[in-house]
Write an enzyme that holds these catalytic residues in place. Structure first.
Site, PDB file in Angstrom:
ATOM      1  N   ALA A  75      40.142  68.370 -39.819  1.00 55.97           N
ATOM      2  CA  ALA A  75      39.826  68.253 -41.250  1.00 55.97           C
ATOM      3  C   ALA A  75      40.940  67.521 -42.006  1.00 55.97           C
ATOM      4  CB  ALA A  75      39.642  69.639 -41.857  1.00 55.97           C
ATOM      5  N   PRO A  76      40.567  66.679 -42.978  1.00 55.53           N
ATOM      6  CA  PRO A  76      39.230  66.412 -43.529  1.00 55.53           C
ATOM      7  C   PRO A  76      38.411  65.357 -42.781  1.00 55.53           C
ATOM      8  CG  PRO A  76      40.887  65.262 -44.823  1.00 55.53           C
ATOM      9  CD  PRO A  76      41.639  66.019 -43.756  1.00 55.53           C
ATOM     10  N   GLY A  77      38.861  64.982 -41.603  1.00 54.69           N
ATOM     11  CA  GLY A  77      38.028  64.100 -40.793  1.00 54.69           C
ATOM     12  C   GLY A  77      38.364  62.631 -40.873  1.00 54.69           C
ATOM     13  N   GLY A  78      39.501  62.305 -41.469  1.00 56.42           N
ATOM     14  CA  GLY A  78      39.888  60.892 -41.603  1.00 56.42           C
ATOM     15  C   GLY A  78      40.007  60.214 -40.243  1.00 56.42           C
TER      16      GLY A  78
ATOM     17  N   ASP B 208      39.650  77.825 -33.155  1.00 57.49           N
ATOM     18  CA  ASP B 208      41.091  77.674 -32.978  1.00 57.49           C
ATOM     19  C   ASP B 208      41.344  76.838 -31.721  1.00 57.49           C
ATOM     20  OD1 ASP B 208      43.777  77.935 -32.496  1.00 57.49           O
ATOM     21  OD2 ASP B 208      43.856  80.097 -32.883  1.00 57.49           O
TER      22      ASP B 208
ATOM     23  N   CYS C 298      52.591  64.183 -39.263  1.00 63.80           N
ATOM     24  CA  CYS C 298      53.068  63.363 -40.385  1.00 63.80           C
ATOM     25  C   CYS C 298      54.449  63.898 -40.789  1.00 63.80           C
ATOM     26  CB  CYS C 298      52.087  63.349 -41.545  1.00 63.80           C
ATOM     27  SG  CYS C 298      51.644  64.964 -42.160  1.00 63.80           S
TER      28      CYS C 298
ATOM     29  N   ASP D 140      46.389  66.020 -33.900  1.00 59.53           N
ATOM     30  CA  ASP D 140      47.069  65.709 -35.171  1.00 59.53           C
ATOM     31  C   ASP D 140      47.523  67.073 -35.710  1.00 59.53           C
ATOM     32  OD1 ASP D 140      47.946  64.499 -37.461  1.00 59.53           O
ATOM     33  OD2 ASP D 140      45.964  64.137 -38.313  1.00 59.53           O
TER      34      ASP D 140
ATOM     35  N   CYS E 139      42.465  68.920 -34.371  1.00 55.79           N
ATOM     36  CA  CYS E 139      42.816  69.444 -35.711  1.00 55.79           C
ATOM     37  C   CYS E 139      42.268  68.430 -36.696  1.00 55.79           C
ATOM     38  CB  CYS E 139      44.332  69.550 -35.832  1.00 55.79           C
ATOM     39  SG  CYS E 139      45.028  70.825 -34.778  1.00 55.79           S
TER      40      CYS E 139
HETATM   41  C1  LIG Z   1      47.281  67.247 -40.273  1.00 52.77           C
HETATM   42  S1  LIG Z   1      45.805  68.044 -40.674  1.00 52.77           S
HETATM   43  C2  LIG Z   1      44.630  67.028 -39.864  1.00 52.77           C
HETATM   44  C3  LIG Z   1      44.259  65.781 -40.597  1.00 52.77           C
HETATM   45  C4  LIG Z   1      43.084  65.080 -39.933  1.00 52.77           C
HETATM   46  N1  LIG Z   1      43.348  64.791 -38.537  1.00 52.77           N
HETATM   47  C5  LIG Z   1      42.714  63.783 -40.625  1.00 52.77           C
HETATM   48  O1  LIG Z   1      43.168  62.700 -40.224  1.00 52.77           O
HETATM   49  O2  LIG Z   1      41.946  63.847 -41.598  1.00 52.77           O
HETATM   50  C6  LIG Z   1      45.861  69.423 -39.601  1.00 52.77           C
HETATM   51  C7  LIG Z   1      44.588  70.252 -39.603  1.00 52.77           C
HETATM   52  O3  LIG Z   1      44.666  71.150 -38.494  1.00 52.77           O
HETATM   53  C8  LIG Z   1      44.070  72.363 -38.852  1.00 52.77           C
HETATM   54  N2  LIG Z   1      44.563  73.364 -37.884  1.00 52.77           N
HETATM   55  C9  LIG Z   1      45.742  74.036 -37.914  1.00 52.77           C
HETATM   56  N3  LIG Z   1      45.831  74.854 -36.843  1.00 52.77           N
HETATM   57  C10 LIG Z   1      44.703  74.670 -36.114  1.00 52.77           C
HETATM   58  C11 LIG Z   1      44.216  75.236 -34.900  1.00 52.77           C
HETATM   59  N4  LIG Z   1      44.933  76.133 -34.237  1.00 52.77           N
HETATM   60  N5  LIG Z   1      43.012  74.834 -34.449  1.00 52.77           N
HETATM   61  C12 LIG Z   1      42.271  73.906 -35.135  1.00 52.77           C
HETATM   62  N6  LIG Z   1      42.692  73.354 -36.296  1.00 52.77           N
HETATM   63  C13 LIG Z   1      43.892  73.719 -36.779  1.00 52.77           C
HETATM   64  C14 LIG Z   1      44.520  72.566 -40.293  1.00 52.77           C
HETATM   65  O4  LIG Z   1      43.671  73.475 -40.962  1.00 52.77           O
HETATM   66  C15 LIG Z   1      44.408  71.135 -40.830  1.00 52.77           C
HETATM   67  O5  LIG Z   1      43.131  70.907 -41.386  1.00 52.77           O
END
Ligand SMILES: C[S@@+](CC[C@H](N)C(=O)[O-])C[C@H]1O[C@@H](n2cnc3c(N)ncnc32)[C@H](O)[C@@H]1O
EC number: 2.1.1.176
Length: 404
Positions: free
Chosen positions: A217-220, A267, A343, A290, A215
């Site tokens: 985005a934004p890629g941190g 997904d 988080c 994450d 999961c």
């Molecule tokens: C907590 S954020 C991730 C932050 C990221 N790891 C960072 O450190 O920049 C969760 C991300 O998971 C994505 N997401 C939610 N459900 C998902 C799924 N089933 N498959 C892939 N990505 C998913 C959301 O769109 C969101 O961008």
């Protein structure tokens, strides 16, 4: 604007309680919003962004200028003048209301009391504070000491936190940070900076390990994984994101930092759609999950979260998290690791999620992990189990290993 809005959101519980003391019937929504905004900004004279009399005058002027509130301008004026006259009595009368005292919905307060009986007050207190701006130095381009020096040269004071972090004394726009556009640093909270080392520490990074950031985005954290491994490491990272628009930000992050990863829009809970076609169905050595969550640990950065969330969201998100864990576990090679994080400070999204996973997966074991990180602990001498020292957001980390 944003600063005023955040101030209002951090005092909305108090403002609504005061409004209830001032009027027996809730005014129409636009007038109520304006009245509560003025009360939230003015209720605490020492903390008000402007002189309370100015705030009241401006609120009444704003009411007069907007067709939606014009008719209520005299009413808003009367309420706020009375508030100024009787402030101490009115504030004292709302002190016993927990929503006014803590500026969180009642269900949220009750949940923290249950989940963190020792620390619920500390969490609520931290949530109402302002979060520090923390940088992560890109170890492929600089060091903490070098970057701290570069900041000092332009009179920006910063203190090291953790392995790669620098906490700024005062937040700054990123454009003012030396080398930001060239990828010398990123903005990332100290709690989030623990992900990459937790997942990768102890692995042989000279091998071409395959890592999935499920999961992303934004890629941190994707970027931190690559930075942590170092420029000479053949680490291969696949960054997955379900939201197309958000996936663009992963590319932007990686481009700015000069890093490379395979970015997929898919997904994570449906590996049949992407694992074989894009990853040849080869198991990963390490997975970072994450997961999407209530964001209850980052309330001080997003003061609206507490008012927008509903209690039922927790159970819904916990189902989504469990689904992701279940779908990704088979993609991990025996002996590999999965780092689950959110988080959130709510136990359903942390401890309880992992305990349920362990109960259903006998080939999983929990490696030493931080567990729930309590937000806002700034070396105050208080001991929290497994909590890292220093100020950080609320987070949860569990490192799971698949038995060989
Ligand atoms: C907590 S954020 C991730 C932050 C990221 N790891 C960072 O450190 O920049 C969760 C991300 O998971 C994505 N997401 C939610 N459900 C998902 C799924 N089933 N498959 C892939 N990505 C998913 C959301 O769109 C969101 O961008």
């Amino acid at each position: 604007m944003q600063s005023l809005l955040f101030h209002v959101l951090r005092a909305l519980g108090r403002a609504q309680a005061l409004r209830r003391k001032l009027v027996s019937r809730t005014p129409p929504p636009p007038a109520d919003a304006l009245l509560c905004t003025a009360l939230a900004l003015a209720w605490h004279a020492d903390d008000a962004p402007y002189e309370p009399f100015t705030l009241v005058n401006q609120a009444v002027e704003a009411a007069k200028r907007n067709v939606a509130t014009k008719a209520q301008a005299p009413f808003i004026n009367a309420c706020l003048r009375r508030f100024l006259r009787e402030r101490d009595t009115l504030v004292a009368a709302t002190d016993t209301d927990p929503v006014a005292r803590w500026n969180h919905p009642q269900w949220w307060i009750a949940k923290l009391q249950k989940d963190h009986p020792q620390h619920w007050q500390q969490i609520l207190h931290a949530n109402n504070g302002r979060a520090p701006m923390i940088l992560r130095v890109n170890g492929q381009k600089s060091t903490v000491a070098q970057y701290q020096k570069a900041l000092a040269a332009i009179n920006i004071e910063a203190t090291p936190v953790g392995e790669w972090g620098l906490a700024l004394q005062h937040p700054r726009p990123v454009a003012e940070l030396p080398g930001f556009a060239q990828g010398l640093v990123s903005v990332q909270d100290a709690a989030a900076q623990q992900a990459a080392p937790l997942l990768l520490r102890g692995l042989d990074l000279a091998q071409p390990l395959r890592v999935l950031d499920a999961c992303a985005a934004p890629g941190g954290k994707t970027a931190h994984l690559l930075e942590y491994a170092g420029a000479s490491s053949p680490l291969q990272v696949t960054a997955l994101e379900v939201d197309v628009a958000r996936s663009v930000r992963i590319h932007e992050t990686l481009d700015r930092l000069g890093l490379r990863a395979q970015v997929l829009v898919a997904d994570a809970a449906r590996p049949q759609e992407w694992w074989q076609p894009h990853c040849e169905g080869i198991p990963f050595d390490a997975i970072l999950l994450d997961a999407p969550c209530t964001a209850s640990g980052i309330v001080r950065r997003h003061p609206d979260v507490r008012w927008l969330r509903r209690e039922a969201d927790i159970a819904q998100l916990a189902v989504q998290q469990a689904r992701l864990l279940k779908a990704l576990w088979p993609l991990l090679r025996p002996g590999g690791r999965l780092l689950y994080c959110t988080c959130s400070v709510f136990r359903e999204e942390g401890d309880a999620q992992v305990q349920s996973f362990l109960a259903h997966n006998t080939d999983a074991r929990l490696l030493p992990s931080p567990g729930h990180l309590i937000p806002g602990i700034a070396n105050n001498g208080e001991v929290v189990r497994d909590n890292a020292p220093g100020d950080h957001d609320g987070f949860f980390y569990a490192l799971l290993q698949k038995m060989e």
